[in-house]
Design an enzyme around this catalytic site. Structure first.
Site, PDB file in Angstrom:
ATOM      1  N   ASP A 130      -1.214  11.896   2.102  1.00  0.00           N
ATOM      2  CA  ASP A 130      -0.986  10.961   0.763  1.00  0.00           C
ATOM      3  C   ASP A 130      -1.260  11.710  -0.339  1.00  0.00           C
ATOM      4  O   ASP A 130      -0.817  11.079  -1.664  1.00  0.00           O
ATOM      5  CB  ASP A 130      -1.931   9.551   1.187  1.00  0.00           C
ATOM      6  CG  ASP A 130      -1.417   8.775   1.908  1.00  0.00           C
ATOM      7  OD1 ASP A 130      -0.180   8.875   2.514  1.00  0.00           O
ATOM      8  OD2 ASP A 130      -1.920   7.644   2.120  1.00  0.00           O
ATOM      9  N   HIS A 160      21.425  -1.902  30.125  1.00  0.00           N
ATOM     10  CA  HIS A 160      21.667  -3.265  30.044  1.00  0.00           C
ATOM     11  C   HIS A 160      20.666  -4.182  30.820  1.00  0.00           C
ATOM     12  O   HIS A 160      20.661  -3.828  32.077  1.00  0.00           O
ATOM     13  CB  HIS A 160      23.256  -3.397  30.368  1.00  0.00           C
ATOM     14  CG  HIS A 160      23.424  -4.924  29.949  1.00  0.00           C
ATOM     15  ND1 HIS A 160      23.659  -5.476  28.883  1.00  0.00           N
ATOM     16  CD2 HIS A 160      23.693  -5.924  30.956  1.00  0.00           C
ATOM     17  CE1 HIS A 160      23.987  -6.779  29.082  1.00  0.00           C
ATOM     18  NE2 HIS A 160      24.143  -7.020  30.429  1.00  0.00           N
ATOM     19  N   ALA A 215      -1.664  -5.559  -3.891  1.00  0.00           N
ATOM     20  CA  ALA A 215      -1.091  -4.513  -3.172  1.00  0.00           C
ATOM     21  C   ALA A 215      -0.126  -3.978  -3.744  1.00  0.00           C
ATOM     22  O   ALA A 215       1.078  -4.258  -3.683  1.00  0.00           O
ATOM     23  CB  ALA A 215      -0.535  -5.151  -1.811  1.00  0.00           C
TER      24      ALA A 215
HETATM   25  P1  NAD Z   1       4.265  -0.505  -2.183  1.00  0.00           P
HETATM   26  O1  NAD Z   1       4.779   0.809  -3.119  1.00  0.00           O
HETATM   27  O2  NAD Z   1       4.845  -0.398  -0.684  1.00  0.00           O
HETATM   28  O3  NAD Z   1       4.450  -1.567  -2.671  1.00  0.00           O
HETATM   29  C1  NAD Z   1       4.081  -2.247  -4.109  1.00  0.00           C
HETATM   30  C2  NAD Z   1       4.747  -3.373  -4.649  1.00  0.00           C
HETATM   31  O4  NAD Z   1       4.282  -3.988  -5.690  1.00  0.00           O
HETATM   32  C3  NAD Z   1       6.066  -2.555  -5.207  1.00  0.00           C
HETATM   33  O5  NAD Z   1       7.181  -3.433  -4.582  1.00  0.00           O
HETATM   34  C4  NAD Z   1       5.960  -2.962  -6.655  1.00  0.00           C
HETATM   35  O6  NAD Z   1       7.275  -3.280  -7.446  1.00  0.00           O
HETATM   36  C5  NAD Z   1       4.784  -3.985  -6.709  1.00  0.00           C
HETATM   37  N1  NAD Z   1       4.254  -4.075  -7.966  1.00  0.00           N
HETATM   38  C6  NAD Z   1       3.736  -2.984  -8.661  1.00  0.00           C
HETATM   39  N2  NAD Z   1       2.840  -3.425  -9.711  1.00  0.00           N
HETATM   40  C7  NAD Z   1       3.197  -4.816  -9.693  1.00  0.00           C
HETATM   41  C8  NAD Z   1       2.766  -5.929 -10.584  1.00  0.00           C
HETATM   42  N3  NAD Z   1       1.793  -5.614 -11.830  1.00  0.00           N
HETATM   43  N4  NAD Z   1       2.983  -7.164 -10.301  1.00  0.00           N
HETATM   44  C9  NAD Z   1       3.693  -7.436  -9.269  1.00  0.00           C
HETATM   45  N5  NAD Z   1       4.387  -6.334  -8.461  1.00  0.00           N
HETATM   46  C10 NAD Z   1       3.922  -5.035  -8.559  1.00  0.00           C
HETATM   47  O7  NAD Z   1       2.849  -0.366  -2.048  1.00  0.00           O
HETATM   48  P2  NAD Z   1       1.534  -1.025  -0.904  1.00  0.00           P
HETATM   49  O8  NAD Z   1       2.340  -2.215  -0.367  1.00  0.00           O
HETATM   50  O9  NAD Z   1       0.491  -1.278  -1.747  1.00  0.00           O
HETATM   51  O10 NAD Z   1       1.250   0.020   0.128  1.00  0.00           O
HETATM   52  C11 NAD Z   1       0.908   1.331  -0.678  1.00  0.00           C
HETATM   53  C12 NAD Z   1       1.238   2.563   0.492  1.00  0.00           C
HETATM   54  O11 NAD Z   1       0.938   2.337   1.901  1.00  0.00           O
HETATM   55  C13 NAD Z   1       2.866   2.652   0.497  1.00  0.00           C
HETATM   56  O12 NAD Z   1       3.204   3.875   0.141  1.00  0.00           O
HETATM   57  C14 NAD Z   1       3.029   2.182   1.774  1.00  0.00           C
HETATM   58  O13 NAD Z   1       4.417   2.676   2.262  1.00  0.00           O
HETATM   59  C15 NAD Z   1       1.853   2.541   2.637  1.00  0.00           C
HETATM   60  N6  NAD Z   1       1.898   1.700   3.760  1.00  0.00           N
HETATM   61  C16 NAD Z   1       2.800   1.779   4.701  1.00  0.00           C
HETATM   62  C17 NAD Z   1       2.821   0.967   5.960  1.00  0.00           C
HETATM   63  C18 NAD Z   1       3.651   1.063   7.020  1.00  0.00           C
HETATM   64  O14 NAD Z   1       4.298   2.035   6.917  1.00  0.00           O
HETATM   65  N7  NAD Z   1       3.987   0.165   7.882  1.00  0.00           N
HETATM   66  C19 NAD Z   1       1.592  -0.090   5.743  1.00  0.00           C
HETATM   67  C20 NAD Z   1       0.908  -0.309   4.773  1.00  0.00           C
HETATM   68  C21 NAD Z   1       0.910   0.581   3.763  1.00  0.00           C
END
Ligand code: NAD
Length: 482
Positions: A326, A458, A283
Site C-alpha cells: 500500500d 455441471h 471510509a
Molecule cells: P475507496 O477508495 O474504495 O472508496 C472511498 C470512496 O469514498 C470513494 O468512492 C470516494 O469517491 C468516496 N469519498 C471520498 N471522499 C468523500 C467525501 N468527503 N464524501 C463522500 N464520499 C467521499 O476507499 P475505502 O473504501 O476507504 O478503502 C480503502 C482502501 O482499502 C481501498 O484502496 C480499497 O481497495 C482497500 N480495501 C479493499 C478491500 C477488498 O479488496 N475487498 C476491502 C477493504 C479495503
C-alpha cells in the site's frame, strides 16, 4: 507468543519493515531463498498485544470477512430459509459470540504467521523500524530502547492508514474508521457511512444485515466508478432492493455531535440536507503510512501523494532499499502487496522476479459479491478499442437457482480481432471465487475460444463464465443470443 529470534547478531541480508501481507510474505520468500531475514512490525491490538499480519489480518480483510459471513448467515436465516422449507423461528443475534468468533480467527492466523516465521528461520521483531542512511535500521521494541540492525537490503512494507476528515475526526466511539466499525458491541439503529467505496459497502452490508438502517453518502455521481458500469448498475439495484440507502453525488461538509445523535450535513444536486445517525463510519480511502519511518538522509523519495517512489520492480531511489504494498503506487490490495513482496525477495536473491500489474483481481465482499479483472467496458471505449461483449445472467444457472442466489451476471470483454480476453466482470454468488478462473485465463493470455472449449462441471457457478465466453460469439447455449 514472544517474537521469534535468530542467533547471529544484528546483521541481516534483508530487514523487512512492516509485517502485513506484503512484508511478511516478502520475509518468508526471502528466507526460502536462503537469506538471513528479520521482519519488524509495530502493530498492537487494542489491549497492546503486538501481532503480525498488519491491517489486513488484524483490522481489515480477515475480521471483516468473518463478520460478513456471520451477518450473511443471519440474513439468509431470516429471509431465505422459509423458501427452502426450513422453519427456525425468529433467529437472534448474539453479537458477543459473533465478535469472539471473529477475534479467534484473527488470533489464530496471527499466531500462524509467527509459526511460519519460525519454520522458515525469519526473525520476527515487534516494535518500530526507522530507516537510517547506509541500509541501517533503528529498531525500537515496544517499551524498550533502540537497537541498530544492519542489512544488505531493506524492504519497506508499512502499508496505509485510513484518511480522516477534518470535520469528522475519529473518536473510536461514534465516528469510526474501518477498524472501529468492526468492533461495535451493539448494532446501531441508524448507521451513516461516508464513502461508498469498498469498505463503505462491505461494512455497511454487515451492519445493515444485522438490522441497522444504513445510509451511505458517496461523493461521486456514479456508483462504484472503478467497476464496469453495467456491473455497478446491477449491484446498485440489488443493494437498494436489500434496503441499503445509497445517496450519490453527496458532498459531506460537516458533522455535528449532539448528546444522543450525530448530524451529518451534505449537499447534492437537490440542495443541502441533514442526516441524523447514531454511529458514523468514515471510509473515504487510505493514505500511505510513512510517519516516523525515514531519516531524511536515507535517500528514499516520496511522490507528491506521499507514496514511496518506486520503479516497476519496486526499487526506491536509495540503493538496495525496496518498497512494496500500500505504501507504493497501484491498488491498495493485500494480494498485490504480497506478489510485490515475492517479486522483490526473488530479485534480491538474484532470481527472476515478475509482477503482472495488468492482471490483478478486485473483489468486493458484499452479497452478492462483485469481482473483476482486466479492463472495464468504459476503459475499452475510452481507448478506442474494438471489442466484443458476452454476458450471462445467473438467473439461467441451475446452481445459482439452487443456491437461491440467482441475481447478477458475468460479463466477458474480448478483442474482436484476436479474441483475446480483455476483462471479466462478475456480480453474483461467489464472484470472488469465480474470478480466479478469469485471472488464470488472462495470465495465460487466453482467448474466449479457450474458455469456450474448456469443460466446466455441471451444475456449477463456473458455467456462467463459460456461457459468457460463448456469448462473445453469440453461441451461448442457455441464453438467447442477441
Ligand atoms: P475507496 O477508495 O474504495 O472508496 C472511498 C470512496 O469514498 C470513494 O468512492 C470516494 O469517491 C468516496 N469519498 C471520498 N471522499 C468523500 C467525501 N468527503 N464524501 C463522500 N464520499 C467521499 O476507499 P475505502 O473504501 O476507504 O478503502 C480503502 C482502501 O482499502 C481501498 O484502496 C480499497 O481497495 C482497500 N480495501 C479493499 C478491500 C477488498 O479488496 N475487498 C476491502 C477493504 C479495503
Amino acid at each position: 507468543m514472544p517474537p521469534t529470534e535468530n542467533s547471529g547478531g544484528n546483521r541481516y541480508d534483508v530487514v523487512v519493515i512492516g509485517g502485513g501481507p506484503a512484508g511478511y510474505v516478502a520475509a518468508i520468500r526471502a528466507a526460502q531463498n536462503g537469506l538471513r531475514v528479520a521482519c519488524i512490525d509495530a502493530w498492537q491490538g487494542r489491549d497492546g498485544t503486538p501481532a503480525f499480519g498488519g491491517t489486513c489480518l488484524n483490522a481489515g480483510c480477515i475480521p471483516s470477512k468473518a463478520l460478513l459471513e456471520s451477518s450473511e448467515l443471519y440474513h439468509r436465516a431470516t429471509t431465505e430459509f422459509v423458501s427452502h422449507g426450513i422453519r427456525v423461528g425468529r433467529p437472534e443475534i448474539d453479537l458477543v459470540t459473533m465478535q469472539a468468533r471473529k477475534t479467534a480467527i484473527v488470533r489464530q492466523f496471527s499466531g500462524g504467521i509467527q509459526a511460519l516465521f519460525k519454520a522458515n528461520g525469519v526473525t520476527g521483531l515487534f516494535g518500530r523500524g526507522h530507516l537510517l542512511p547506509g541500509n541501517k535500521v533503528r529498531y525500537t521494541p515496544h517499551g524498550g530502547g533502540p537497537q541498530l540492525l544492519e542489512a544488505e537490503h531493506v524492504i519497506i512494507a508499512t502499508g496505509s492508514t485510513p484518511v480522516e476528515l477534518a470535520f469528522a475526526p475519529f473518536d473510536g466511539e461514534r465516528i469510526l474508521d474501518s477498524w472501529g466499525a468492526l468492533d461495535l458491541t451493539e448494532v446501531p439503529a441508524r448507521l451513516g457511512v461516508i464513502g461508498g467505496g469498498v469498505i463503505g459497502l462491505e461494512l455497511g452490508s454487515v451492519w445493515g444485515r444485522l438490522g441497522a438502517q444504513v445510509t451511505i453518502l458517496e461523493a461521486m455521481e456514479r456508483f462504484l466508478f472503478m467497476a464496469d458500469g453495467q456491473i455497478a448498475r446491477d449491484a446498485q439495484r440489488q443493494f437498494r432492493k436489500q434496503g441499503l440507502d445509497i445517496r450519490l453525488g453527496a458532498r459531506v461538509s460537516g458533522v455535528e455531535r449532539q448528546a444522543s445523535a450525530l448530524t451529518v450535513s451534505y449537499e447534492d444536486g437537490q440542495g443541502q440536507h441533514l442526516l441524523e445517525v447514531d454511529r458514523l463510519i468514515v471510509a473515504v480511502g487510505r493514505r500511505p503510512e510513512t510517519a516516523g519511518l525515514l531519516d531524511p538522509l536515507a535517500g528514499v523519495k516520496l511522490t507528491d501523494r506521499g507514496l514511496i517512489e518506486v520503479d516497476s520492480e519496486c526499487r526506491t531511489s536509495a540503493p538496495n532499499v525496496w518498497a512494496v504494498g500500500d505504501v507504493v503506487r497501484g491498488p491498495m490490495l493485500a494480494h498485490k502487496g504480497s506478489e510485490e513482496g515475492v517479486m522483490v525477495a526473488d530479485l534480491i536473491a538474484g532470481h527472476h522476479g515478475h509482477m503482472n500489474y495488468e492482471v490483478i483481481p478486485s473483489v468486493i465482499y458484499t452479497a452478492p459479491e462483485i469481482a473483476w479483472v482486466g479492463q472495464t467496458e468504459e476503459q475499452l471505449k475510452a481507448a478506442g478499442a474494438v471489442y466484443k461483449v458476452g454476458t450471462f445472467n445467473f438467473a439461467a444457472s441451475g446452481r445459482a437457482r439452487a443456491l437461491e442466489q440467482s441475481a447478477g451476471l458475468v460479463k466477458v470483454l474480448a478483442d474482436t480481432a484476436t479474441d483475446r480476453i480483455l476483462g471479466v466482470h462478475i456480480v453474483g454468488p461467489m464472484a470472488g471465487e469465480l474470478i480466479g478462473e478469469a485471472v488464470l485465463a488472462m495470465e495465460f493470455q487466453a482467448s474466449t475460444e479457450d474458455l469456450q472449449r474448456t469443460i466446466h462441471a455441471h451444475p456449477t457457478l463456473t458455467e456462467a463464465l463459460h456461457e459468457a465466453a460463448l456469448a462473445c460469439d453469440r453461441r451461448a447455449i442457455h441464453a438467447i443470443n442477441h
